[in-house]
Design a protein around this motif. Structure first.
Motif, PDB file in Angstrom:
ATOM      1  N   GLU A   1      38.363  34.931  39.712  1.00 35.43           N
ATOM      2  CA  GLU A   1      38.746  36.085  40.521  1.00 35.43           C
ATOM      3  C   GLU A   1      38.126  35.765  41.895  1.00 35.43           C
ATOM      4  O   GLU A   1      37.127  34.954  42.065  1.00 35.43           O
ATOM      5  CB  GLU A   1      38.140  37.354  40.186  1.00 35.43           C
TER       6      GLU A   1
ATOM      7  N   PRO B   1      43.648  37.919  27.475  1.00 35.43           N
ATOM      8  CA  PRO B   1      43.084  39.201  27.206  1.00 35.43           C
ATOM      9  C   PRO B   1      41.655  39.069  26.663  1.00 35.43           C
ATOM     10  O   PRO B   1      41.544  38.449  25.706  1.00 35.43           O
ATOM     11  CB  PRO B   1      44.051  39.923  26.651  1.00 35.43           C
ATOM     12  N   HIS B   2      40.898  39.805  27.307  1.00 29.37           N
ATOM     13  CA  HIS B   2      39.469  39.935  26.811  1.00 29.37           C
ATOM     14  C   HIS B   2      38.913  38.475  26.647  1.00 29.37           C
ATOM     15  O   HIS B   2      38.272  38.272  25.486  1.00 29.37           O
ATOM     16  CB  HIS B   2      39.224  40.637  25.435  1.00 29.37           C
TER      17      HIS B   2
ATOM     18  N   ARG C   1      42.892  36.385  39.535  1.00 24.88           N
ATOM     19  CA  ARG C   1      43.072  37.758  40.382  1.00 24.88           C
ATOM     20  C   ARG C   1      42.404  37.605  41.556  1.00 24.88           C
ATOM     21  O   ARG C   1      41.205  37.061  41.885  1.00 24.88           O
ATOM     22  CB  ARG C   1      42.224  38.748  39.460  1.00 24.88           C
ATOM     23  N   ARG C   2      43.143  38.378  42.507  1.00 22.03           N
ATOM     24  CA  ARG C   2      42.522  38.653  44.014  1.00 22.03           C
ATOM     25  C   ARG C   2      41.854  37.176  44.555  1.00 22.03           C
ATOM     26  O   ARG C   2      41.297  37.180  45.437  1.00 22.03           O
ATOM     27  CB  ARG C   2      41.236  39.687  43.883  1.00 22.03           C
TER      28      ARG C   2
ATOM     29  N   LEU D   1      48.143  36.601  30.341  1.00 20.99           N
ATOM     30  CA  LEU D   1      47.957  37.936  31.533  1.00 20.99           C
ATOM     31  C   LEU D   1      48.143  36.742  32.765  1.00 20.99           C
ATOM     32  O   LEU D   1      47.507  35.790  33.141  1.00 20.99           O
ATOM     33  CB  LEU D   1      46.416  38.177  31.770  1.00 20.99           C
TER      34      LEU D   1
ATOM     35  N   GLU E   1      47.445  40.242  41.901  1.00 23.73           N
ATOM     36  CA  GLU E   1      46.676  40.471  43.196  1.00 23.73           C
ATOM     37  C   GLU E   1      46.379  39.205  44.078  1.00 23.73           C
ATOM     38  O   GLU E   1      45.215  39.022  44.705  1.00 23.73           O
ATOM     39  CB  GLU E   1      45.661  41.391  42.984  1.00 23.73           C
TER      40      GLU E   1
ATOM     41  N   GLU F   1      51.439  41.053  38.691  1.00 24.98           N
ATOM     42  CA  GLU F   1      51.237  42.231  39.391  1.00 24.98           C
ATOM     43  C   GLU F   1      50.860  42.031  40.795  1.00 24.98           C
ATOM     44  O   GLU F   1      49.736  41.293  40.815  1.00 24.98           O
ATOM     45  CB  GLU F   1      50.414  43.332  38.731  1.00 24.98           C
ATOM     46  N   TYR F   2      51.306  42.796  41.850  1.00 30.40           N
ATOM     47  CA  TYR F   2      51.017  42.956  42.968  1.00 30.40           C
ATOM     48  C   TYR F   2      50.629  41.515  43.825  1.00 30.40           C
ATOM     49  O   TYR F   2      49.476  41.637  44.332  1.00 30.40           O
ATOM     50  CB  TYR F   2      49.647  43.761  43.075  1.00 30.40           C
TER      51      TYR F   2
ATOM     52  N   GLU G   1      25.022  44.775  37.548  1.00 30.64           N
ATOM     53  CA  GLU G   1      23.872  44.610  36.397  1.00 30.64           C
ATOM     54  C   GLU G   1      22.855  45.478  36.339  1.00 30.64           C
ATOM     55  O   GLU G   1      21.859  45.262  35.711  1.00 30.64           O
ATOM     56  CB  GLU G   1      23.555  43.192  36.362  1.00 30.64           C
TER      57      GLU G   1
ATOM     58  N   GLU H   1      34.417  46.136  36.558  1.00 30.49           N
ATOM     59  CA  GLU H   1      34.583  45.180  35.406  1.00 30.49           C
ATOM     60  C   GLU H   1      33.460  44.963  34.371  1.00 30.49           C
ATOM     61  O   GLU H   1      32.254  44.958  35.034  1.00 30.49           O
ATOM     62  CB  GLU H   1      34.992  43.790  36.025  1.00 30.49           C
TER      63      GLU H   1
ATOM     64  N   PHE I   1      37.958  49.298  42.865  1.00 32.60           N
ATOM     65  CA  PHE I   1      38.422  48.236  42.001  1.00 32.60           C
ATOM     66  C   PHE I   1      39.029  48.727  40.518  1.00 32.60           C
ATOM     67  O   PHE I   1      38.567  49.571  40.019  1.00 32.60           O
ATOM     68  CB  PHE I   1      37.104  47.398  41.737  1.00 32.60           C
ATOM     69  N   GLN I   2      39.995  47.997  40.101  1.00 30.69           N
ATOM     70  CA  GLN I   2      40.486  48.249  38.807  1.00 30.69           C
ATOM     71  C   GLN I   2      39.452  48.313  37.873  1.00 30.69           C
ATOM     72  O   GLN I   2      38.555  47.166  37.714  1.00 30.69           O
ATOM     73  CB  GLN I   2      41.844  47.057  38.401  1.00 30.69           C
TER      74      GLN I   2
ATOM     75  N   ARG J   1      38.185  46.931  34.328  1.00 28.70           N
ATOM     76  CA  ARG J   1      38.827  45.840  33.443  1.00 28.70           C
ATOM     77  C   ARG J   1      37.755  45.484  32.540  1.00 28.70           C
ATOM     78  O   ARG J   1      36.565  45.437  32.884  1.00 28.70           O
ATOM     79  CB  ARG J   1      38.936  44.567  34.460  1.00 28.70           C
ATOM     80  N   ARG J   2      38.220  44.918  31.417  1.00 29.82           N
ATOM     81  CA  ARG J   2      37.344  44.440  30.390  1.00 29.82           C
ATOM     82  C   ARG J   2      35.922  44.962  30.140  1.00 29.82           C
ATOM     83  O   ARG J   2      34.886  44.801  29.811  1.00 29.82           O
ATOM     84  CB  ARG J   2      36.964  43.054  30.826  1.00 29.82           C
TER      85      ARG J   2
ATOM     86  N   LEU K   1      46.970  50.245  39.670  1.00 32.70           N
ATOM     87  CA  LEU K   1      46.584  49.203  38.635  1.00 32.70           C
ATOM     88  C   LEU K   1      45.766  50.313  37.597  1.00 32.70           C
ATOM     89  O   LEU K   1      44.880  50.610  37.820  1.00 32.70           O
ATOM     90  CB  LEU K   1      45.578  48.334  39.309  1.00 32.70           C
TER      91      LEU K   1
ATOM     92  N   GLU L   1      42.579  45.615  29.724  1.00 34.08           N
ATOM     93  CA  GLU L   1      41.627  44.732  28.862  1.00 34.08           C
ATOM     94  C   GLU L   1      40.337  45.820  28.431  1.00 34.08           C
ATOM     95  O   GLU L   1      39.497  45.289  28.393  1.00 34.08           O
ATOM     96  CB  GLU L   1      41.191  43.665  29.382  1.00 34.08           C
ATOM     97  N   ILE L   2      40.539  47.060  28.203  1.00 32.07           N
ATOM     98  CA  ILE L   2      39.544  47.870  27.869  1.00 32.07           C
ATOM     99  C   ILE L   2      39.461  48.094  26.333  1.00 32.07           C
ATOM    100  O   ILE L   2      40.222  48.154  25.638  1.00 32.07           O
ATOM    101  CB  ILE L   2      39.792  49.360  28.418  1.00 32.07           C
ATOM    102  N   THR L   3      38.196  47.893  26.014  1.00 33.53           N
ATOM    103  CA  THR L   3      37.819  48.105  24.569  1.00 33.53           C
ATOM    104  C   THR L   3      37.466  49.462  24.001  1.00 33.53           C
ATOM    105  O   THR L   3      36.267  50.120  24.557  1.00 33.53           O
ATOM    106  CB  THR L   3      37.081  46.759  23.848  1.00 33.53           C
TER     107      THR L   3
ATOM    108  N   GLU M   1      47.304  47.144  30.436  1.00 34.39           N
ATOM    109  CA  GLU M   1      47.668  45.724  29.619  1.00 34.39           C
ATOM    110  C   GLU M   1      46.377  45.868  28.666  1.00 34.39           C
ATOM    111  O   GLU M   1      45.577  45.763  29.158  1.00 34.39           O
ATOM    112  CB  GLU M   1      47.751  44.856  30.461  1.00 34.39           C
ATOM    113  N   TYR M   2      46.686  45.370  27.432  1.00 33.27           N
ATOM    114  CA  TYR M   2      45.744  44.871  26.677  1.00 33.27           C
ATOM    115  C   TYR M   2      44.482  45.434  26.280  1.00 33.27           C
ATOM    116  O   TYR M   2      43.338  45.135  26.174  1.00 33.27           O
ATOM    117  CB  TYR M   2      45.631  43.307  27.233  1.00 33.27           C
ATOM    118  N   TRP M   3      44.738  46.899  25.930  1.00 31.73           N
ATOM    119  CA  TRP M   3      43.751  47.525  25.333  1.00 31.73           C
ATOM    120  C   TRP M   3      43.399  47.065  23.988  1.00 31.73           C
ATOM    121  O   TRP M   3      44.404  47.016  23.393  1.00 31.73           O
ATOM    122  CB  TRP M   3      43.759  49.242  25.425  1.00 31.73           C
ATOM    123  N   ARG M   4      42.004  47.330  23.604  1.00 30.18           N
ATOM    124  CA  ARG M   4      41.826  47.003  22.062  1.00 30.18           C
ATOM    125  C   ARG M   4      41.409  48.350  21.571  1.00 30.18           C
ATOM    126  O   ARG M   4      40.386  49.168  22.208  1.00 30.18           O
ATOM    127  CB  ARG M   4      40.874  46.080  21.854  1.00 30.18           C
TER     128      ARG M   4
END
Lengths: 460, 460
Positions: free
Chosen positions: A272, A296-297, A307-308, A337, A341, A364-365, B226, B272, B304-305, B307-308, B337, B341-343, B364-367
């Motif tokens: 990224e 993914p993941h 990305r970006r 994926l 961006e 995408e984008y 963090e 993220e 920001f989107q 993600r993960r 967006l 990739e979210i769990t 996309e790609y959720w668990r």
């Protein structure tokens, strides 16, 4: 200033004992045996060969008064066999060594601590795990020559720590030929590992010559964050500069000169917020920009989605292509994926007959603007077809002529692009597309040759 | 150990001169006027009120011998009017102060340097820009009380630097009532700014009570990377813990107790690799988890989107919902967006009549795995409908009964989840879904009340 001069070869009759203490981790014994060096001291090694010796140079200099370890005659102090050198402390300088056909399960030279420097030295041939390994912070490796490693694992390895960025500087080195290894592990340089890849290394790799570094597809394997690769020359290398793991790296003003060698390529992008600007890529066979699809993941060892990232003001000429792979590796190794961006702007793509401009499908984008191409079939909105009028200039580079449509054609606003590949300042507006800004300012950056890099004594 | 005791009120007849030197940036004058404190010294402030004084406590203690500045009687040394305190150095401890209805264009108390501590102090009422502002590294703010700020800007501000993580610890404080501000800038705590948001703060915020912090929707605005938010209690707050900018934060073992107050909520997620586990959310009106949509090519100040991110082993009960907003803010402010990739795993969602389980459309790609819900209409594959058998336990929390299907039902492998919200260890397998693991181990973490946090002298 009068420097005390110590001949290590005389002083260190204790060297085998020192080595034994070092291997045993016996700190007290090490301290007893180590010469008590003071800031400003210089240790001069007598000419000759150290066979199977573990040298340790451990001391604490200061910014004003570093402590130096140098060869009496540069290039005439040779470390051979299983010899190794550890440089550990602060403000230490090591100069003029030749490490030849060394062998060992770890690295030939280790740099630990901070603000140390290895300069005017050469490591040629051999099968150490790594020729050189850098820990710590703020050290510099410059004007060295590294070539001919025949064993697996990277020639040059940086260890990235979680707490503090390395901020090392690696400059004016000549990375000479490394033969193909035939498997993974033939990198000439690796910064970090997958497990260290989310930490900032911030290592600056600039003005190095990578010359026939053919060990594997990754000439450099960047596995940490915020590294800068600037004004290097990749000459006849069967590989690519690879952003394998980590984010926010910058690749600026580099020359990739492939001469149509098999396996020669440009840049692979994984991760990224990378910025790739002002690069010149000519005659590569394996593609110029591979923007890689992600898992993914993704685990750290897998592939994060690109990305970006920004790919702007680059010039690619006379290459087989793809000039841009829009979804490199899609479907393989779980990579589902597509890159997203991504900004592709103000690049010049001159495609020869039979060459491929774009491959794959964008995610995408994406943002496309100001790209110009010649020679490829029309049809992709991302690059306007134009007669780019490239001509070979006196310095050997293909540059757009004064009346090329690339002149003054750049679109959008890219404050990160302050100079062109020549090191000439970019104006405030009406920028030229591609890596070259038409300018009468002095040229500060040129493709590097052997004479520009490496130790002076090796060239005399 | 005999400590030299210095009564600052006597010594600092020079205080106005000191303040003048400080304001003028006159380092030489500051050095001349400042008492030469040695490691182990304690400066005891006589009881009384400092009106419109700029106090500077600048010294260098050591880990073994910190230097202390404390009130003769805790709570009886009052800073009032435009008074301020700068704590600047290393290993300094400040204790027992009361800052009351202070006013000024900057912060009431500034902490700079490293390894400093502000403890057993209170800041009540007033209109400073910030009550407290922390620079530097490794400092601690604990057992303090902060309440009643009526001006704009966050009560508690952390300044994040690029080079080094802050590693501050903020614990056992009582963040008391802050009235609604009516606009942005009413945060009780903010860690960083958008421009600092990609740097690691690594601040640990644990075991604090946020009590009617109603300044705005962001109780805490996390704008750096963090940070860890652990075992805090959010009691009757009209807002949400908001991961506004930055990546890789952890939110673990917190209690969100809304009592159906208007504006009460759980957690907003932007960015993220965040991890949200073991949280207990009850009676919130504004939603439990808002997973926020992002802006393509987002600038630092935008969105920001998401993600993960991982949302696992949380319990949400008796709330209006949405329990999970799958694409919060989609379409607004350029947010196109959807989170990807979210769990979402092993959460318990007990929805009352009229409540909303899920809202929006996943990206996309959720668990999804191991989630159980009751009370909501069936139909979403992400949560299996079950009779969760929640019962109110003696400590006031709703916990699944021994025969609840949540017991031993967790799916997948989450090595990050080592304990439950009670601080009881999770077993190696057959984990319970939700924040509560059935266990006979001692309970180490409970919802916090005023008696558990803040300065001791305020409770006597």
């Amino acid at each position: 200033m009068k420097l005390p001069v110590v001949f290590l070869s005389a002083l260190l009759a204790a060297a085998p004992a020192l080595a034994a203490a070092y291997r045993a981790g016996n700190a007290a014994e090490l301290a007893r045996l180590t010469p008590k060096l003071q800031p400003g001291d210089a240790v001069v090694l007598a000419d000759g060969t150290w066979q199977d010796q573990a040298l340790v140079f451990r001391a604490h200099g200061t910014e004003e008064k570093p402590i130096t370890l140098r060869a009496a005659t540069p290039g005439q102090v040779v470390l051979a066999g299983k010899s190794t050198l550890v440089i550990d402390g602060d403000w230490l300088v090591v100069s003029g060594l030749l490490v030849k056909n060394g062998d060992g399960p770890a690295e030939g030279i280790a740099i630990k601590g901070s603000h140390n420097r290895l300069t005017e030295s050469a490591m040629v041939g051999g099968t150490y795990k790594h020729f050189l390994r850098l820990w710590g912070t703020d050290s510099r490796v410059d004007h060295c020559y590294f070539a001919g490693k025949t064993s697996g694992e990277p020639t040059f390895q940086v260890e990235v720590a979680e707490a503090t960025p390395n901020r090392h500087r690696v400059d004016h080195n000549h990375f000479g030929p490394r033969p193909p290894l035939g498997r993974n592990g033939g990198e000439t340089m690796r910064l970090g590992y997958s497990g260290q890849s989310m930490w900032n290394s911030r290592t600056l790799v600039e003005q190095n010559l990578f010359d026939r570094c053919d060990g594997e597809i990754e000439i450099i394997s960047s596995k940490s964050c915020e590294n800068i690769y600037r004004e290097n020359t990749f000459l006849d290398c069967a590989g690519m500069l690879t952003l394998r793991h980590g984010n926010r790296c910058v690749i600026d003003g580099n020359f990739f000169l492939g001469h149509h060698k098999k396996g020669s390529g440009g840049i692979r992008i994984i991760g990224e917020d990378h910025v790739l600007v002002n690069n010149y890529i000519e005659g590569v066979e394996n593609g110029a920009f591979w923007i890689t699809s992600g898992v993914p993941h993704s685990q750290l060892v897998q592939y994060f989605q690109a990305r970006r990232c920004t790919i702007a003001f680059n010039t690619v000429v006379d290459s087989k292509g793809p000039y841009v792979d829009l979804d490199a590796g899609i479907g393989g190794s779980g990579r589902l994926l597509r890159p997203a961006e991504i900004t592709v702007a103000n690049n010049l793509f001159a495609v020869p007959p039979g060459g491929t401009l774009f491959k794959g499908t964008e995610g995408e984008y994406w943002r496309w603007m100001g790209n110009l191409s010649s020679g490829a079939p029309a049809g992709h909105a991302g690059a306007k077809v134009a007669d780019l009028k490239f001509t070979r200039s006196a310095d050997g580079l293909l540059r757009p002529a004064a009346d090329s449509p690339a002149r003054g054609s750049a679109e959008g606003n890219f404050p990160v692009v302050k100079n062109d590949i020549d090191g000439q300042p970019r104006p405030g507006e009406k920028l030229d597309a591609g890596c070259d800004q038409s300018s009468t300012a002095p040229i500060a950056n040129r493709p590097l040759a052997a004479a520009d890099v490496g130790p002076g004594w090796l060239k005399r």
